[in-house]
Motif scaffolding. Structure first.
Motif, mmCIF file in Angstrom:
data_model
loop_
_atom_site.group_PDB
_atom_site.id
_atom_site.type_symbol
_atom_site.label_atom_id
_atom_site.label_comp_id
_atom_site.label_asym_id
_atom_site.label_seq_id
_atom_site.Cartn_x
_atom_site.Cartn_y
_atom_site.Cartn_z
ATOM 1 N N HIS A 490 0.841 -1.200 0.000
ATOM 2 C CA HIS A 490 0.000 0.000 0.000
ATOM 3 C C HIS A 490 0.877 1.252 0.000
ATOM 4 O O HIS A 490 1.973 1.251 0.573
ATOM 5 C CB HIS A 490 -0.913 -0.043 1.241
ATOM 6 N N VAL A 491 0.389 2.323 -0.609
ATOM 7 C CA VAL A 491 1.218 3.522 -0.763
ATOM 8 C C VAL A 491 1.571 4.171 0.577
ATOM 9 O O VAL A 491 2.494 4.982 0.654
ATOM 10 C CB VAL A 491 0.513 4.565 -1.670
ATOM 11 N N GLN A 492 0.860 3.788 1.636
ATOM 12 C CA GLN A 492 1.102 4.436 2.930
ATOM 13 C C GLN A 492 1.526 3.397 3.981
ATOM 14 O O GLN A 492 2.365 3.685 4.828
ATOM 15 C CB GLN A 492 -0.224 5.124 3.303
ATOM 16 N N ILE A 493 0.979 2.195 3.886
ATOM 17 C CA ILE A 493 1.218 1.170 4.918
ATOM 18 C C ILE A 493 2.106 0.077 4.314
ATOM 19 O O ILE A 493 1.677 -0.632 3.402
ATOM 20 C CB ILE A 493 -0.113 0.531 5.387
ATOM 21 N N LYS A 494 3.319 -0.071 4.889
ATOM 22 C CA LYS A 494 4.330 -0.909 4.226
ATOM 23 C C LYS A 494 4.050 -2.412 4.278
ATOM 24 O O LYS A 494 4.566 -3.164 3.457
ATOM 25 C CB LYS A 494 5.694 -0.656 4.871
ATOM 26 N N ASN A 495 3.297 -2.854 5.276
ATOM 27 C CA ASN A 495 3.054 -4.307 5.348
ATOM 28 C C ASN A 495 1.611 -4.674 4.983
ATOM 29 O O ASN A 495 1.135 -5.752 5.306
ATOM 30 C CB ASN A 495 3.427 -4.866 6.729
ATOM 31 N N LEU A 496 0.945 -3.751 4.290
ATOM 32 C CA LEU A 496 -0.430 -4.015 3.820
ATOM 33 C C LEU A 496 -0.389 -4.221 2.309
ATOM 34 O O LEU A 496 0.120 -3.370 1.571
ATOM 35 C CB LEU A 496 -1.335 -2.827 4.163
ATOM 36 N N PHE A 497 -0.942 -5.349 1.863
ATOM 37 C CA PHE A 497 -0.882 -5.698 0.442
ATOM 38 C C PHE A 497 -2.298 -5.788 -0.135
ATOM 39 O O PHE A 497 -2.944 -6.831 -0.063
ATOM 40 C CB PHE A 497 -0.114 -7.018 0.263
ATOM 41 N N PRO A 498 -2.799 -4.675 -0.691
ATOM 42 C CA PRO A 498 -4.134 -4.702 -1.301
ATOM 43 C C PRO A 498 -4.091 -5.636 -2.508
ATOM 44 O O PRO A 498 -3.164 -5.563 -3.316
ATOM 45 C CB PRO A 498 -4.347 -3.254 -1.752
ATOM 46 N N CYS A 499 -5.077 -6.496 -2.621
ATOM 47 C CA CYS A 499 -4.950 -7.565 -3.618
ATOM 48 C C CYS A 499 -6.235 -7.740 -4.432
ATOM 49 O O CYS A 499 -7.345 -7.721 -3.892
ATOM 50 C CB CYS A 499 -4.614 -8.855 -2.863
ATOM 51 N N ALA A 500 -6.057 -7.911 -5.722
ATOM 52 C CA ALA A 500 -7.094 -8.378 -6.651
ATOM 53 C C ALA A 500 -8.295 -7.453 -6.781
ATOM 54 O O ALA A 500 -8.172 -6.230 -6.749
ATOM 55 C CB ALA A 500 -7.497 -9.806 -6.311
ATOM 56 N N GLU A 501 -9.480 -8.073 -6.898
ATOM 57 C CA GLU A 501 -10.648 -7.329 -7.370
ATOM 58 C C GLU A 501 -11.073 -6.211 -6.411
ATOM 59 O O GLU A 501 -11.397 -5.113 -6.832
ATOM 60 C CB GLU A 501 -11.817 -8.292 -7.595
ATOM 61 N N GLY A 502 -11.053 -6.502 -5.125
ATOM 62 C CA GLY A 502 -11.500 -5.507 -4.153
ATOM 63 C C GLY A 502 -10.591 -4.300 -4.118
ATOM 64 O O GLY A 502 -11.022 -3.179 -3.839
ATOM 65 N N ALA A 503 -9.320 -4.513 -4.392
ATOM 66 C CA ALA A 503 -8.359 -3.414 -4.358
ATOM 67 C C ALA A 503 -8.313 -2.688 -5.694
ATOM 68 O O ALA A 503 -7.628 -1.682 -5.841
ATOM 69 C CB ALA A 503 -6.985 -3.963 -4.003
ATOM 70 N N GLY A 504 -9.022 -3.226 -6.686
ATOM 71 C CA GLY A 504 -9.057 -2.584 -8.003
ATOM 72 C C GLY A 504 -7.942 -3.044 -8.919
ATOM 73 O O GLY A 504 -7.600 -2.361 -9.879
ATOM 74 N N TYR A 505 -7.363 -4.225 -8.640
ATOM 75 C CA TYR A 505 -6.249 -4.697 -9.462
ATOM 76 C C TYR A 505 -6.558 -5.986 -10.217
ATOM 77 O O TYR A 505 -5.636 -6.642 -10.715
ATOM 78 C CB TYR A 505 -4.995 -4.881 -8.594
ATOM 79 N N ALA A 506 -7.807 -6.383 -10.281
ATOM 80 C CA ALA A 506 -8.154 -7.592 -11.033
ATOM 81 C C ALA A 506 -9.636 -7.550 -11.342
ATOM 82 O O ALA A 506 -10.394 -6.805 -10.713
ATOM 83 C CB ALA A 506 -7.834 -8.840 -10.206
ATOM 84 N N GLY A 507 -10.038 -8.351 -12.313
ATOM 85 C CA GLY A 507 -11.455 -8.473 -12.638
ATOM 86 C C GLY A 507 -11.685 -9.875 -13.158
ATOM 87 O O GLY A 507 -11.296 -10.189 -14.274
ATOM 88 N N GLY A 508 -12.226 -10.740 -12.329
ATOM 89 C CA GLY A 508 -12.463 -12.115 -12.758
ATOM 90 C C GLY A 508 -11.573 -13.094 -12.014
ATOM 91 O O GLY A 508 -10.603 -12.711 -11.341
ATOM 92 N N ILE A 509 -11.921 -14.362 -12.169
ATOM 93 C CA ILE A 509 -11.288 -15.429 -11.391
ATOM 94 C C ILE A 509 -9.783 -15.522 -11.674
ATOM 95 O O ILE A 509 -8.959 -15.522 -10.760
ATOM 96 C CB ILE A 509 -11.966 -16.781 -11.724
ATOM 97 N N VAL A 510 -9.444 -15.599 -12.962
ATOM 98 C CA VAL A 510 -8.033 -15.841 -13.295
ATOM 99 C C VAL A 510 -7.172 -14.639 -12.922
ATOM 100 O O VAL A 510 -6.097 -14.790 -12.325
ATOM 101 C CB VAL A 510 -7.883 -16.203 -14.790
ATOM 102 N N SER A 511 -7.659 -13.442 -13.236
ATOM 103 C CA SER A 511 -6.816 -12.281 -12.927
ATOM 104 C C SER A 511 -6.708 -12.085 -11.416
ATOM 105 O O SER A 511 -5.673 -11.639 -10.917
ATOM 106 C CB SER A 511 -7.311 -11.021 -13.633
ATOM 107 N N ALA A 512 -7.761 -12.448 -10.667
ATOM 108 C CA ALA A 512 -7.679 -12.358 -9.198
ATOM 109 C C ALA A 512 -6.649 -13.363 -8.681
ATOM 110 O O ALA A 512 -5.827 -13.049 -7.814
ATOM 111 C CB ALA A 512 -9.049 -12.618 -8.577
#
Ligand SMILES: Cc1cc2nc3c(=O)[nH]c(=O)nc-3n(C[C@H](O)[C@H](O)[C@H](O)COP(=O)(O)OP(=O)(O)OC[C@H]3O[C@@H](n4cnc5c(N)ncnc54)[C@H](O)[C@@H]3O)c2cc1C
Length: 532
Positions: A490-512
């Protein structure tokens, strides 16, 4: 000698081995060879329907065993570093598998129930219209992926290893056909056992999974750049547990509204993300087949369907003031009730592996951005509230019992309430409503114009038997939890890893799943650097 060639054959020759061999012989000049189909695609753009095949030709026998994928996990012990993962959707599960490959111990907290226990809650939704906010079509073991359609095509080939995800799915029980089909599909009936196999493998190899455990709080350090502890509620007895946390993967999906609110409340930086909202449109599958496969009569349809799968479609219309497109088209499918709260209606679609239901449904959605919402102060949650308001309005319009508001497509374009509705697969049921009254004007007008354009591309798209059901609102996350491109934290929290669809970095099963693996790899790198 190994050679990859591309050929096209008439659709009715797809099972004719001698015919295919003759074509290969003609193409390569070889007399003796073995072959294996690497990719198979239907080209139905013209009346001359063909299969396009990518074929591996070899003078040696091509053993299917050579291609067998076996995961390699490192052993996990008391000294292994722990990665906490929130959410057991495709992203969380594949992040856990990747952790095990890297020798990290994954501990997953999932608010929902196991695949089996979840079934009762799904039955309550379809039969009684009752939604359990932590166990439904979106939440529970396997996340939104378990009772999804299981279409596996993705445009994420630049983001990571699609083949590895598909190989893993075959290893866990999916048909090897998904490795060769251009539009691979698993089907809702087959996904649950695959998800259970993933869970068992994670546990057998040293990971842990806690169901009915919900992340409810995070505690930051004094400088607010690291998570010190997470607070998890055991939903079966309401007990709270504060747990020290070294690495946290948030793989909570795009429906986790309370989680977005928690992060915002904690002043963890979030951003607005463009998304899309619209409706589901359902036709008879035979109708879609007839349009897409250029059938002249029922006999022609029967003949073509004896060689070809139920037809699909992809539609896009972009003009200077809006863009609308088809999303998650489900041939032979069912419109699913995907609400995650008691006062909303949400639709999506699924289909069994054989795609043998009489209907074809697809999301038709309109792109929404900051300008559409007039979000001048860049409020990160404005899209979330917009989505929620539409889902709640549709709940009320449907009669507050999870019936979905619906309209014949012919009436939708005339802005007229339908006197009657055709059969529709959505359960618990549909109610005739003029959808212009429950969709924002911008979305209604854009859809109306898009339908008229789609009917020009697919003659018969607007037809008396087609029904529009609202809303299709969970195409992607309306919020981004921003992270760095290289380190994935995360841009502010060093040990937080936003992941996949909820974080806006994937859409669908395979990309998640890919994003889950990428994030776990980044943590593995970070943890090995911190040991040096
Ligand atoms: C009916 C339907 C059909 C679909 N069909 C397809 C398809 O054919 N092909 C395709 O590619 N995609 C499809 N999708 C979308 C696909 O399922 C999602 O893109 C994918 O599941 C996203 O994966 P994810 O792991 O990022 O999140 P999710 O699968 O949404 O998983 C997130 C998990 O996090 C859990 N969670 C949330 N908050 C908390 C918390 N505070 N504490 C603990 N746990 C929490 C949730 O309970 C959930 O189980 C479909 C979705 C639905 C609903």
């Amino acid at each position: 000698m190994n050679k990859v060639i591309s050929i096209q054959i008439p659709f009715h020759k797809i099972s004719d081995v001698e015919f295919i061999k003759n074509v290969i012989q003609r193409e390569t000049g070889l007399k003796f060879f073995h072959y294996s189909i690497l990719k198979k695609n239907i080209d139905a753009r013209t009346k001359n329907i063909k299969y396009s095949l990518k074929i591996l030709v070899s003078d040696e026998e091509i053993s299917p065993n050579k291609q067998l994928f076996l995961p390699k996990f490192k052993s996990i012990n008391k000294t292994s570093r722990v990665v906490h993962i929130i959410g057991a959707g495709p992203a969380g599960l594949f992040a856990a598998l990747q952790c095990l490959e890297a020798g990290l111990k994954p501990i997953i907290f999932e608010q929902g129930k196991t695949v089996k226990d979840r079934r009762r809650d799904l039955a309550n939704i379809t039969k009684k219209g009752i939604v359990n906010p932590v166990s439904n079509y979106c939440f529970g073991e396997g996340g939104a992926g378990t009772y999804s359609d299981g279409k596996l095509y993705t445009r994420s080939d630049k983001r990571g290893d699609i083949v590895k995800v598909l190989n893993y799915l075959v290893y866990f029980g999916a048909s090897p056909d998904i490795l060769t089909d251009a539009h691979p599909h698993i089907g809702t009936n087959k996904l649950p056992s695959i998800i259970e196999n993933i869970r068992n493998t994670i546990i057998q190899n040293g990971g842990e999974i806690f169901f009915s455990h919900q992340l409810v709080d995070l505690n930051l350090n004094a400088t607010k750049d690291k998570i010190k502890t997470i607070v998890v509620r055991n939903l079966s007895n309401e007990s709270l547990h504060e747990i020290p946390c070294e690495y946290l993967i948030l793989a909570t999906g795009h429906s986790a509204t309370p989680l977005f609110l928690l992060l915002h409340d904690k002043k963890i930086y979030l951003e607005f993300k463009p998304f899309a909202i619209g409706v589901r449109v359902e036709h008879h599958q035979e109708w879609i087949d007839s349009i897409q496969y250029h059938c002249v009569n029922r006999q022609d349809w029967e003949y073509k369907r004896s060689y070809l799968p139920p037809a699909r479609y992809t539609l896009v219309h972009t003009s200077s003031d809006f863009s609308a497109y088809s999303f998650c088209m489900c041939p032979g499918g069912i419109i699913a009730p995907c609400a995650t709260d008691v006062n909303e209606v949400v639709t999506n679609g699924w289909s069994p592996s054989k795609r043998n239901n009489p209907f074809a449904n697809s999301g038709i959605v309109v792109a929404i951005n900051q300008k559409t919402l007039n979000n001048t102060d860049a409020n990160p949650l404005v899209g979330l509230y917009y989505r929620q308001a539409i889902e709640q309005k549709c709940f009320e319009a449907g009669g507050k019992n999870l019936f979905a508001p619906a309209q014949r497509i012919t009436d939708f374009v005339k802005n007229k309430t339908s006197a009657s509705l055709p059969d529709c697969s959505y359960r618990p049921g549909v109610l005739s409503v003029n959808l212009s009254e429950c969709l924002p004007e911008y979305i209604y007008q854009s859809l109306k114009r898009a339908f008229i354009q789609f009917d020009k591309k697919m003659k018969g798209f607007i037809s008396e038997q087609a029904v529009v059901v609202a809303p299709e609102s969970r195409t992607s996350s309306p919020v981004r939890i921003p992270r760095y491109k290289q380190t994935y934290h995360h841009v502010q929290i060093k040990n937080l890893f936003p992941c996949a669809e909820g974080a806006g970095y994937a859409g669908g099963i395979v990309s998640a799943a890919i994003d889950g693996m990428n994030v776990a790899q980044a943590i593995s790198l970070m943890s090995s650097n911190s040991l040096e």
